[in-house]
Each structure stands twice: as structure tokens, then as C-alpha cells.
Design a protein around this motif. Structure first.
Motif, short mmCIF file in Angstrom:
data_model
loop_
_atom_site.label_atom_id
_atom_site.label_comp_id
_atom_site.label_asym_id
_atom_site.label_seq_id
_atom_site.Cartn_x
_atom_site.Cartn_y
_atom_site.Cartn_z
N GLU A 18 0.82 -1.22 0.00
CA GLU A 18 0.00 0.00 0.00
C GLU A 18 0.85 1.26 0.00
OE1 GLU A 18 -4.05 1.42 2.17
OE2 GLU A 18 -2.52 0.52 3.46
N GLU A 19 1.79 1.35 0.93
CA GLU A 19 2.61 2.56 1.06
C GLU A 19 3.80 2.54 0.11
OE1 GLU A 19 3.74 3.02 5.12
OE2 GLU A 19 1.68 2.85 5.88
N ARG A 47 4.74 0.83 -5.39
CA ARG A 47 3.43 0.63 -4.79
C ARG A 47 2.60 -0.35 -5.62
NH1 ARG A 47 4.62 6.13 -3.99
NH2 ARG A 47 4.52 6.77 -1.80
N GLN A 48 1.78 -1.13 -4.93
CA GLN A 48 0.91 -2.10 -5.58
C GLN A 48 -0.48 -2.03 -4.94
OE1 GLN A 48 3.21 -6.01 -6.26
NE2 GLN A 48 4.42 -4.97 -4.69
N PRO A 49 -1.26 -1.00 -5.28
CA PRO A 49 -2.55 -0.81 -4.61
C PRO A 49 -3.53 -1.97 -4.84
CG PRO A 49 -2.27 0.73 -6.46
CD PRO A 49 -0.95 0.10 -6.21
N ASP A 50 -3.52 -2.59 -6.01
CA ASP A 50 -4.44 -3.71 -6.24
C ASP A 50 -4.11 -4.88 -5.32
OD1 ASP A 50 -5.81 -2.34 -8.19
OD2 ASP A 50 -4.78 -3.30 -9.87
N ALA A 84 -2.54 -4.69 -2.44
CA ALA A 84 -2.90 -4.27 -1.08
C ALA A 84 -4.39 -4.48 -0.83
CB ALA A 84 -2.52 -2.81 -0.86
N ALA A 85 -5.23 -4.14 -1.82
CA ALA A 85 -6.67 -4.31 -1.67
C ALA A 85 -7.03 -5.78 -1.53
CB ALA A 85 -7.38 -3.70 -2.87
N LYS A 99 -6.06 -6.94 1.94
CA LYS A 99 -7.00 -6.37 2.91
C LYS A 99 -8.33 -7.12 2.90
CE LYS A 99 -5.33 -1.59 3.23
NZ LYS A 99 -5.69 -0.17 2.96
#
Length: 634
Positions: free
Chosen positions: A177-178, A225-228, A230-231, A234
């Protein structure tokens, strides 16, 4: 891999290699004299009382340490390191496969974790042959088996850990995420492979943040960063939290997260994304796949029990080699003398020839002849095959069935095997040689963890290495393991592609017990070299008295005579990799015996290992200087 030859050594260097050839005795610590000085290991031994965490990247080792500090056991820490290395693309991604051995101090038993994905329902021999393929491809959506690492992590954690999934995934979620400062190895690999990465929509969006610029991959030290992803992680934590809120137990809550990945909305997006790219996964493929908790196989080498996973990986080949070598006086040969190298090379070839023919998924008939393969009497029969005067390029598989009171169902194929050998040799040109060595050493990572309570974990995860297809908006990079199947039974009757079947993998965690207690935990990355390097690491400790760090850094040899598990499944009979420090007289003798010599400055392989000091109740950790592997102990 360089084939440069050393042109000579200064006097001090010759003293070093001469010392390396001498039997090393049984001292706990060993140094090599160079004049009046002492040559020490490049890395220090890790000493710990409470825990040890070792893996392929320094940041991932820190993730293990963080979880230990939260009160987790070795399983919790190993799972945190697995999550972190997958997030860092340490030659694996989240859609790869996980193989583990766990020592349970409550039962005194070693258990195996089989989290290798399977061929999807549309993956048939006819499907690939109809596309003009001799083997499944090395890359792309048609190279992928179903994801195994998420399931393997969650089952290990649920069954043997102490902490929540949220605790264990916290470091990986933060990194995704960060962002984390990406290391040069991964950043440069992304740039090198960017042409292929651009073929896949979701891969290029994640892995090439500077599309259109001269350098499209991140640079070393840049926050990646790898937002997908991270989602997705989560969502797993949210599923666990929701299950706990409904009164479910810790284990049930983790398995609720498992179900969300393989049967819920994550599975739906994963399948959608794979099929958009031309892949074959279905929702049923994911829902029907499951992690298996297994009884591993073992052999006894001079009173030490050595454990490996069974024939769906290559691990038993090391046990076979130990059974063969047990019939020899290795110590009297001298460490890395010509005779010792010859003994290793021939013994490994005998064992790996059996691997190439007899190993495959044990959950598909017919049953592999593992009892015969690991028979001490069979090993004695195989020893008779060794020509002590020269290399034998015609070594092939034996017949283990009489050693388990059975009849070989594949005798006609066995008889044809050696007739195929010329067809499987690498063509004599530079590009073919580069392609062969790239696939032969196809990388992965390893995870080692132990704690004061007695839990020990050895993992060799892999799959989803760069360049990987990312499945839709999941952030999950898919495996490339399909290429390890064969499409013709003449090339390995137990490893022919079938839907729902596991390909025979190279991944091979190791555990050894002495007097019923953990003695060594060890693993390495590097495709078909893995059990070769681990065999020599084990002998370095047991036969030559090296400590765990010395054994991790010591010069190994690699044979290329077995069939490559990747690419075109070719071989290089008689070719051997040696350390540049091997002296001229050893080189001369090996050439006389028919070997083709190649050299590298470091040949240990990136071995990670833990030695259990029973006298003092402490741990000794070793982490090779070969790559970026790193450990922390307390």
C-alpha cells in the motif's frame, strides 16, 4: 553464466585452494590458512537463543522479525516472510506455489505442506499440441497453474501458527500500500523484461510505472506501490475479521479468508483477469483445488534422518544420492578433489535420471515407485553403474520396482529412454546455451525459521517470477510452472500433463533430525541445481565438519547432465560447473575423465540454513553470500 577460465593464482591463492582440498575434520568452526592470515566467511554466523528468521531479501527477514516480536512462533514468522517475499517479487509472486516442511515440537513429527497449483481444466496435451507446442510455454497465461501460495500460507498459519492473518500480513500490506524501496535486482529485472511485460495489460500497469519514458521500470530505491495487491490482502483480513465477529475460532476465521480467495470475489476477479489475457482458469478450478498436508519421505544417512517432500517435487533425488554416497568413504577422498567431484557428479546423475523418469504427482495413477527408489539395496545396485575412470554420459534411470516387489509398467519406455538422449542435448550454439542456463537456474527464494518452543519451518516457494501475468485487479502475479510438464509419456510417464494434475516441481525444502530432534533446516533457490547444492551443503556439515555459514558459502559443483525441468527439457551430458578456485591439477584430471568444465567465482547457490546447537540450546543461522539472502536472529 560465464565460462571464463581462471588463468592462474598467486601463491597465497594456491595455498587457499590446496587447503580447500584437504579433509576438514570435525571441528565446529573451520578456517583456511593463507600465509599468516585467516580466511573467514564473507558473512558471519547468525547466533540466536529465541528465534531465527532467514529469507531471500533483507526487508522480508525484517518482516519475520517483526512477527516474532509480536509473540508469533516460527510458523507465523515464516508466513510473514513468505508474504513479504511474494510482495517483493523475489523471483516469486502471490500466484505462485508454496512447498514446506514443518517440525511440530508437540508431536515430534515432520509434516509436509503441498501448496502446488494444478493444471486448469482446459489444459490438455491436445490443447498445447494443437498450437504447435512441444511443451507448455515458459511465460504467459498458458504457463500458469492455479495459485498455491495464498492457500499454502493460510493453511500453515491456521493449523500451526499462533497469530491472526491480520498480524502476519501486516508487513506485506504496508509494503504494497505505502510502497517499499525496491531493490536493484527486482527493478533491473523489470526493465530487462519490459517488452514481454507490456504484452499483459495489468502487468504493465503495475510493474512499469514510467511507461513511455526511456526507463519504464522503477529505479533502485524508488517506492514501489501495488494498490491492487494491497486491496486483495486487505480483503483477506476483512474476511477473517468478519468471521471472528460471528464467533468463529481463529482457525475458522483464517479459513474464511481462504474461501474468499478461492471461492469468493477474489476468485471471480482472478478468473476474469486470467481469461481476459487468454488463460484457462475457471471458478471450479480454484474452488476444487486444495492444500494437502502430507507425510514426507525420508532416509537415514549415518544416523541422521533427512526429510523431503515426495515425488511431486525433486526432493527425493537428494535422498537417493545420499543412499548412493553412503556406500563410499567421502572424507578420505578429500573435499573437492577430482575423485570427490566425480563421486558427486555420478551419484547425482544416477538419482536425477530416476527423477526425470519416475517422479510426478502422487495423487494421479499409477503410483510412483518411491519405496523402491529410496531402498538402500537399490542404491547399492545403482553404485555398480558408476565408471570410476571417466564420466558416463549414458547414465539413465534404473528399475526400482524389484526393490518393492513390483513389476515396472513402463519397461518399453525405459528401454527407449537412452535412445532419446542425443535428441535432448542442447544445440551447439551460443544462444541455445544461454537459454538453457537461464532456464536451468530458474530462480525462487527460500524461507527458514525456528523458535525456542521447537517449531522449525523450511519453505521453498516459487512461481510468478518476473515477467509474470498479473490477473486482473487482484495484483496477483501468476505461476509459470506449467512448463515443467511433458506432453509425451516417453519423456516421463509420471509427469504427463493432465487437467487437475500438479507438474513435477524443482522446489525442495529440507529438514534433518538427529536423535529425534531438529539438526539442520535448509533450502536453496535455483531450479535444477537445488538438490545438488543442498546435497553438498549437507555433506559439508556432516562429512567435513563445516559450520552452517561455511557450508552455505563453500564451493559446490553443478551437473547439467539431468534433463532441464524448464524450457525445452534439454541436457548437457558431461558439463560441470566448478569454482574458479579449483586448482589446475583437479581441472586436468576432470578433463582427462571427459568433463566439460565451466567456472564461476561463487558456486554455493543462495543457501539458507539453521543448525540446532543442542549442547548450548542455541541456533546457528547461515545465509549464503551468493545473492541477497539475509537473516536475523535473537
Amino acid at each position: 553464466m560465464s565460462a571464463a577460465r581462471s588463468s592462474g593464482r598467486a601463491a597465497a591463492g594456491l595455498l587457499l585452494v590446496f587447503a580447500l582440498l584437504l579433509p576438514l575434520g570435525s571441528r565446529a568452526q573451520q578456517t583456511y590458512p593463507i600465509g599468516l592470515e585467516t580466511q573467514k566467511t564473507a558473512k558471519p554466523v547468525l547466533h540466536g537463543r529465541h528465534w531465527v528468521a532467514i529469507t531471500g531479501k533483507p526487508l522480508a527477514a525484517t518482516a519475520g522479525a517483526m512477527v516474532f516480536q509480536k509473540g508469533g512462533n516460527a510458523v507465523d514468522a515464516a508466513c510473514a516472510m513468505l508474504a513479504a517475499t511474494s510482495t517483493m517479487w523475489d523471483t516469486l509472486g502471490w500466484g505462485g506455489e508454496t512447498q514446506a516442511l514443518i517440525y511440530n515440537p508437540r508431536t515430534g513429527k515432520v509434516v509436509g505442506i503441498n501448496a502446488l497449483g494444478v493444471a486448469p481444466s482446459g489444459a490438455t496435451v491436445d490443447f498445447y499440441k494443437s498450437r504447435g507446442m512441444q511443451y507448455p510455454p515458459e511465460f504467459g497465461p498458458l504457463a500458469a497453474v492455479t495459485p498455491g501460495t495464498p492457500g499454502g500460507l493460510m493453511v500453515m498459519l491456521a493449523e500451526y501458527g499462533k497469530l491472526s492473518l491480520a498480524d502476519v500480513l501486516a508487513p506485506a500490506i504496508q509494503m504494497a500500500e505505502e510502497g517499499y524501496p525496491i531493490e536493484a535486482q527486482a527493478a533491473n529485472s523489470l526493465e530487462k523484461n519490459k517488452k514481454r511485460i507490456k504484452e499483459w495489460r495489468y502487468s504493465r500497469e503495475v510493474l512499469l510505472p514510467h511507461l513511455g519514458q526511456e526507463r519504464e521500470a522503477p529505479v533502485a530505491g524508488e517506492l514501489f506501490r501495488q494498490p491492487d495487491l494491497a486491496a486483495t490482502l486487505k480483503k483477506l483480513v476483512a474476511a477473517e475479521k468478519a468471521a471472528r465477529a460471528k464467533g468463529k475460532s481463529r482457525k475458522e476465521a483464517i479459513l474464511a479468508a481462504y474461501d474468499r480467495f478461492y471461492k469468493g470475489d477474489i476468485a471471480q476477479e482472478l478468473v476474469r483477469g486470467v481469461r481476459e489475457e487468454g488463460g484457462l482458469f475457471t471458478l471450479e478450478d480454484l474452488a476444487n483445488w486444495k492444500v494437502r498436508i502430507e507425510e514426507p519421505v525420508k532416509t537415514d544417512y549415518k544416523g541422521i534422518e533427512v526429510y523431503k517432500l515426495t515425488t511431486w517435487v525433486q526432493g527425493p533425488a537428494m535422498l537417493q544420492a545420499l543412499n548412493i554416497l553412503e556406500n563410499m568413504d567421502l572424507k578420505s577422498m578429500g573435499y573437492n578433489s577430482a575423485r570427490y567431484i566425480h563421486a558427486l557428479y555420478q551419484s547425482m546423475n544416477l538419482a536425477f535420471a530416476d527423477r526425470d523418469f519416475y517422479y510426478g504427482d502422487p495423487y494421479f495413477p499409477p503410483a510412483e515407485p518411491i519405496q523402491g527408489l529410496l531402498s538402500k539395496d537399490y542404491a547399492k545396485e545403482r553404485v555398480k553403474r558408476i565408471n570410476w575412470e571417466k564420466n558416463d554420459p549414458s547414465i539413465g534411470p534404473g528399475d526400482p520396482y524389484p526393490f518393492q516387489s513390483g513389476t515396472n509398467p513402463f519397461l518399453p519406455l525405459l528401454e527407449r529412454w537412452n535412445q532419446q538422449t542425443p535428441e535432448k542435448k542442447v544445440p551447439d550454439n551460443a544462444q541455445a546455451e544461454r537459454d538453457y542456463e537461464r532456464t536451468f537456474y530458474a530462480g525462487t527464494t527460500s524461507v527458514q525459521a525456528a523458535d525456542a518452543e521447537g517449531w522449525v519451518v523450511s519453505i521453498t516457494p516459487s512461481g510468478g517470477w518476473i515477467p509474470a501475468v498479473i490477473a486482473g485487479r487482484t495484483g496477483v502475479g501468476l505461476s509459470q510452472r506449467m512448463q515443467s510438464f511433458v506432453l509425451d509419456s516417453a519423456e516421463g510417464p509420471f509427469n504427463v500433463l493432465e487437467p487437475g494434475k500438479r507438474p513435477r516441481a524443482t522446489l525442495t525444502p529440507s529438514l534433518a533430525l538427529k536423535n529425534g530432534k531438529p539438526y539442520l533446516s535448509f533450502a536453496v533457490q535455483g531450479g535444477d541445481s537445488q538438490d545438488q547444492n543442498l546435497l553438498q551443503f549437507f555433506l559439508n556439515v556432516v562429512e567435513f565438519g563445516m559450520n552452517v555459514q561455511e557450508a552455505s558459502e563453500a564451493a559446490n559443483i553443478n551437473s547439467f547432465q539431468m534433463r532441464n525441468s524448464f524450457g525445452k527439457h534439454e541436457s548437457k551430458p558431461g558439463k560441470v560447473l566448478l569454482s574458479e578456485q579449483v586448482p589446475p591439477w583437479v581441472r586436468y584430471e576432470l578433463k582427462r575423465m571427459g568433463y566439460e568444465l565451466t567456472f564461476e567465482p561463487r558456486t554455493s547457490g543462495p543457501i539458507n540454513a539453521i543448525y540446532f546447537d543442542r549442547e548450548h540450546g542455541t541456533f546457528w543461522g547461515g545465509s549464503s553470500h551468493h545473492g541477497e539472502d539475509y537473516g536475523i536472529a535473537w
